[in-house]
Design a protein around this motif. Structure first.
Motif, short mmCIF file in Angstrom:
data_model
loop_
_atom_site.label_atom_id
_atom_site.label_comp_id
_atom_site.label_asym_id
_atom_site.label_seq_id
_atom_site.Cartn_x
_atom_site.Cartn_y
_atom_site.Cartn_z
N MET A 52 0.79 -1.22 -0.09
CA MET A 52 0.02 0.05 0.02
C MET A 52 0.82 1.34 0.00
N GLY A 53 1.89 1.40 0.67
CA GLY A 53 2.68 2.13 0.64
C GLY A 53 3.39 2.69 -0.64
N LEU A 54 3.89 1.44 -1.32
CA LEU A 54 4.33 1.64 -2.70
C LEU A 54 3.33 2.09 -3.73
N LEU A 55 2.25 1.81 -3.55
CA LEU A 55 1.07 2.03 -4.49
C LEU A 55 0.97 3.62 -4.28
N PHE A 56 1.09 4.09 -2.95
CA PHE A 56 0.83 5.31 -2.61
C PHE A 56 1.85 6.37 -3.71
N CYS A 57 2.97 5.83 -3.56
CA CYS A 57 4.05 6.52 -4.22
C CYS A 57 3.86 6.44 -5.82
N THR A 58 3.63 4.99 -6.11
CA THR A 58 3.40 5.02 -7.78
C THR A 58 2.36 5.86 -8.25
N ALA A 59 1.31 6.02 -7.41
CA ALA A 59 0.10 6.74 -7.99
C ALA A 59 0.60 8.51 -8.24
N ALA A 60 1.26 8.82 -6.85
CA ALA A 60 1.57 10.09 -7.15
C ALA A 60 2.62 10.41 -8.06
N LEU A 61 3.54 9.38 -8.58
CA LEU A 61 4.27 9.46 -9.69
C LEU A 61 3.74 9.80 -10.94
N CYS A 62 2.83 8.91 -11.27
CA CYS A 62 2.18 8.75 -12.47
C CYS A 62 1.58 9.92 -12.60
N VAL A 63 0.69 10.65 -11.92
CA VAL A 63 0.02 11.77 -12.14
C VAL A 63 1.11 12.89 -12.10
N SER A 64 2.16 13.12 -11.52
CA SER A 64 2.92 13.93 -11.43
C SER A 64 3.79 14.05 -12.79
N LEU A 65 4.05 13.09 -13.39
CA LEU A 65 4.93 12.81 -14.47
C LEU A 65 4.01 13.24 -15.90
N ILE A 66 2.73 13.27 -15.80
CA ILE A 66 1.97 13.43 -16.99
C ILE A 66 2.45 14.63 -17.84
N THR A 80 2.37 5.98 -18.07
CA THR A 80 1.83 4.73 -18.54
C THR A 80 2.53 3.68 -17.42
N ILE A 81 3.67 4.14 -17.39
CA ILE A 81 4.77 3.06 -16.79
C ILE A 81 4.15 2.92 -15.33
N PHE A 82 3.95 4.22 -14.75
CA PHE A 82 3.59 4.01 -13.13
C PHE A 82 2.04 3.78 -12.96
N ALA A 83 1.52 4.22 -14.02
CA ALA A 83 -0.14 3.67 -13.83
C ALA A 83 -0.23 2.15 -13.89
N THR A 84 0.38 1.53 -14.80
CA THR A 84 0.34 0.21 -15.11
C THR A 84 0.87 -0.57 -13.75
N LEU A 85 1.97 -0.13 -13.36
CA LEU A 85 2.32 -0.57 -12.13
C LEU A 85 1.41 -0.53 -10.98
N THR A 86 0.77 0.71 -10.84
CA THR A 86 -0.17 0.99 -9.70
C THR A 86 -1.38 0.01 -9.64
N PHE A 87 -1.89 -0.08 -11.10
CA PHE A 87 -3.18 -0.82 -11.03
C PHE A 87 -2.95 -2.20 -11.34
N VAL A 88 -2.02 -2.77 -11.81
CA VAL A 88 -1.70 -4.12 -11.83
C VAL A 88 -1.41 -4.50 -10.48
N LEU A 89 -0.72 -3.89 -9.78
CA LEU A 89 -0.47 -4.43 -8.46
C LEU A 89 -1.54 -4.40 -7.41
N LEU A 90 -2.54 -3.35 -7.65
CA LEU A 90 -3.72 -3.18 -7.03
C LEU A 90 -4.70 -4.34 -7.45
N ALA A 91 -4.81 -4.68 -8.65
CA ALA A 91 -5.59 -5.77 -9.02
C ALA A 91 -5.06 -7.00 -8.55
N GLU A 92 -3.90 -7.25 -8.61
CA GLU A 92 -3.21 -8.55 -7.76
C GLU A 92 -3.59 -8.55 -6.32
N MET A 93 -3.59 -7.44 -5.61
CA MET A 93 -3.71 -7.45 -4.31
C MET A 93 -5.20 -7.70 -3.98
#
Length: 766
Positions: free
Chosen positions: A497-511, A519-532
């Motif tokens: 969950m801590g990692l997901l917070f960081c990746t979610a912040a990164l994906c919007v910050s880098l748009i 797309t890199i960090f959005a994919t990482l965020t939502f794939v890990l969220l779906a896997e959880m």
């Protein structure tokens, strides 16, 4: 309803071109690869990223802790609604976020209900996605809202519910997450209603300062192309900032009873616009000067350079005063045109300047003095910005109020296949429906990732769609590989969950920097969220495959459904810019007929229309460069057309700064002949560019303005100075038109089907 546009002739690849087509395609591949990896020259949106991460993270944690069945919808509602917050006035932000929340909630309910009945899924997708994509007729904010609503619908379609109650719960969860995002953005962050407008106006003065500094450097340099580079770099940028500030201020003032601060910001915006116009006129007059004057007195352009640097410093003071909005001591600038007049007096006494040079330098001194007067008005207004309105502000042109037109008027205007919005809506609806059909037949795991990819990639224009597809696919592959690596060694829920917070912040910050990074960090965020959520830690390859399928469908839909190349669209945009140049000149010609200054309202409207038309043409040209091209066309003539459209407007701005023209019958008759010839030539040139034909030969403008200049003792010293200066400026305008005409001819001759039919063209002037 917009009338259908004629199509310009487009070259068709010839057999001999295939012999070297491999090299062309290789070069184009490298160009597209560079575009995929190109970073925009902006800073990461750190605050927006943290806000989006909180909007996504808090509902996820709360839903997980309380074991809520609709936790995913809470997170989706919070993330998407936060994503809509693009800044601007708080009133506009509330409307955009609230409208998106309602549209997404309705979409979640409808998608869930349609998913319960597979027979309804296909027609429901076609109707709803097309309608959401057609929302772009109401502007960029509505287009983003429609895209989010369509995306929410296809997610709900891919996650069918068991009952109507569960569908309503999904919609309520979306509203709950959206409400949290709105509270986060509009309540927990400090609310200062005029702060967005102040920052937008301050950005205009900051750009004006950059322009003044650039003029100061250029006037002392010797590079002939420096003036053109400065115009290309600054004019479009400043006009865009002025339009952003105008829109932000109008939205901020809407429905507010307080008038003092809003009216002063309006005055400051008009002052920034006036200073910009003054600098354009100065730049044109400075460029027309000859080589530096050498001798014991020195070059008067040094005095101009110093004054321009002081002007830039004054503009920086205005940035500070507008942004801090506090009572400050008023700066007292010392610059104006007096130093130049003193230098000119010394040169004139020594006989070192000609009659025309004296007139030009005197005009530059006048322009500097007027620029200082506008800066004084801005300083007085900025220092009184936070106080009550105790007296009427200095006169300024009011912002144009939005007309109260029917909500159906934009819909009626775009109900034609010539409308890019309707074409894109139909294209997106049909392609997304095809993606839903593919998912229903082959039933891939997380099939809604296919439809989301289609909706995300597809843009109204081919070039941006192709670029976004490359970024999306490559970003998903990289993000999927990262997700595989993370899932292989980190499966602790709290650490995840801590990692997901960081990746979610990164994906919007880098748009703002690069969509591929997002797309890199959005994919990482939502794939890990779906896997959880599912306990399946092997979803990254599924995401990659589904993205590839969605990308292929999006490109197929873009290329085969009502595709219109930018090669066909650009001529119409370029013709609109040339006609806007003609209208700008017509305002001046009407003023000459009555021997007075141009009407302020008509001049401002023509100038603004020209700026927007030129920006549209430049944007179309940039899209043309990003399109995948199997045929080639010389771009140098197109670049020349764009560049000298602004140069023509700059000379018109210089002419508009004149308070009067010589009123002798000979001059008035010459001006009338010149205006008629210029109007006809500009209209013919615009029509020729639009329809892909050869423009008519230009008339001999030098002969049209060849009036006899009276001696000073015949009509006064003022007339003796004004007549040659006006004649020189009109000759300069004719030279800009000649370059435009030559570029139009070169463009036509560069087309393969036209080169064999090329006929000699008579063009007067270099």
């Amino acid at each position: 309803m917009t009338p259908p546009r004629h199509r310009a002739r487009i070259p068709v690849a010839r057999p001999e071109a295939l012999l070297y087509g491999g090299g062309v395609l290789h070069r184009q591949f490298l160009d597209h690869a560079k575009a995929v990896a190109r970073f925009a020259p902006v800073r990461p949106a750190v605050k927006a990223g943290l806000r989006a991460a909180l909007a996504f993270f808090v509902p996820t944690v709360v839903g997980t802790a309380l074991h809520l069945p609709a936790t995913l919808w809470l997170a989706i509602g919070g993330f998407n609604t936060s994503f809509v917050d693009k800044g601007g006035s708080y009133h506009a932000r509330f409307r955009a976020m609230g409208g998106t929340a309602l549209a997404a909630a309705v979409s979640a309910v409808l998608g869930g209900l349609a998913g319960m009945h597979p027979a309804l899924a296909i027609p429901a997708t076609l109707l709803w996605v097309t309608a959401c994509s057609f929302a772009g007729v109401y502007g960029a904010a509505a287009n983003l809202t429609g895209n989010i609503a369509a995306t929410t619908f296809v997610i709900a379609l891919g996650l069918p519910v068991a009952s109507v109650t569960h569908a309503l719960e999904s919609g309520a969860a979306v509203l709950g997450g959206s409400a949290w995002a709105m509270v986060l953005s509009l309540v927990l962050w400090p609310i200062r209603p005029y702060r967005p407008a102040r920052k937008a106006v301050a950005a205009c003065f900051d750009a004006v300062a950059d322009y003044a500094e650039g003029l100061s450097r250029t006037v002392q340099g010797s590079r002939e192309d420096a003036w053109q580079a400065l115009i290309q770099e600054q004019h479009g940028r400043i006009r865009e900032l002025l339009e952003v500030a105008r829109t932000t201020l109008a939205a901020t003032r809407q429905g507010r009873g307080e008038r003092g601060r809003g009216e002063r910001l309006l005055v400051l915006l008009e002052c920034a616009d006036a200073m910009f116009m003054g600098l354009i006129a100065l730049g044109e007059q400075l460029e027309s000067l000859g080589p530096p004057v050498s001798g014991p007195v020195g070059d008067p352009r040094a005095a101009v350079a110093v004054a321009l640097l002081d002007c830039a410093n004054t503009a920086r003071d205005l940035v500070r005063l507008v942004e801090q909005e506090g009572r400050s001591r008023r700066p007292r600038p010392e610059w104006d045109g007096r130093a130049l007049r003193d230098a000119l007096g010394d040169l004139d006494a020594r006989g070192l300047v000609t009659r025309l040079e004296r007139a030009r330098l005197s005009d530059i001194a006048r322009l500097l003095t007027e620029l200082r007067e506008r800066a004084d008005v801005a300083l007085d207004t900025a220092c009184r910005l936070p106080g009550p309105l105790t007296q009427a502000p200095p006169p300024a042109r009011e912002l144009a109020e939005e007309s109260h037109t029917s909500l159906l008027d934009p819909v009626r205007a775009h109900l034609t296949l010539d409308s890019e919005v309707l074409r894109h809506a139909l294209r997106a609806g049909l392609t997304t429906t095809a993606a839903v059909y593919v998912a229903s037949v082959f039933r891939p795991n997380h099939g809604y990732w296919v439809t989301i990819t289609v909706l995300t990639i597809m843009q109204p224009y081919t070039g941006p769609t192709f670029l976004k597809a490359l970024q999306r696919v490559l970003g998903t592959v990289v993000g999927g590989l990262l997700a595989i690596a993370v899932a292989s060694w980190l499966q602790n829920p709290h650490a995840m969950m801590g990692l997901l917070f960081c990746t979610a912040a990164l994906c919007v910050s880098l748009i703002p920097l690069n969509y591929g990074l997002y797309t890199i960090f959005a994919t990482l965020t939502f794939v890990l969220l779906a896997e959880m959520g599912s306990g399946d830690w092997t979803l990254a390859p599924v995401r990659i495959v589904n993205t590839l399928i969605g990308g292929a469908l999006a490109l197929a839909g873009t290329f085969f459904l009502w595709r219109r190349s930018e090669h066909q669209r650009f001529p119409a945009q370029m013709a609109d810019a040339l006609r806007a140049d003609r209208e700008f000149f017509d305002v001046l010609a009407r003023a000459w007929q009555r021997n007075g200054p141009p009407e302020a309202a008509a001049l401002a409207e023509a100038r603004r229309k020209l700026g927007l038309a030129t920006i549209n043409a430049e944007t179309s040209f940039q899209r043309l460069l990003t399109e995948p091209r199997w045929r080639t066309e010389a771009v140098e003539p197109l670049m020349t057309l764009l560049a000298f459209t602004r140069r023509f407007a700059a000379v018109c701005t210089l002419l508009a700064s004149r308070r009067s023209v010589p009123s002798t019958p000979a001059v008035q008759e010459a001006l009338s002949r010149y205006a008629r010839a210029m109007d006809a030539s500009m209209e013919d040139l615009a029509d020729a560019v639009h329809h892909g034909r050869r423009p008519k030969p230009l008339p001999a403008f030098d002969a049209l303005i060849g009036w006899n200049i009276p001696a000073p003792d015949e009509a006064g010293a003022a007339m003796g100075a004004e007549a040659p200066l006006l004649q020189s400026q009109l000759e300069r305008l004719a030279r800009q038109l000649t370059v435009l005409h030559t570029a139009a001819v070169r463009r036509l001759e560069a087309l393969p089907e036209a080169s064999s039919q090329a006929q000699p063209s008579t063009i007067n002037g270099p």
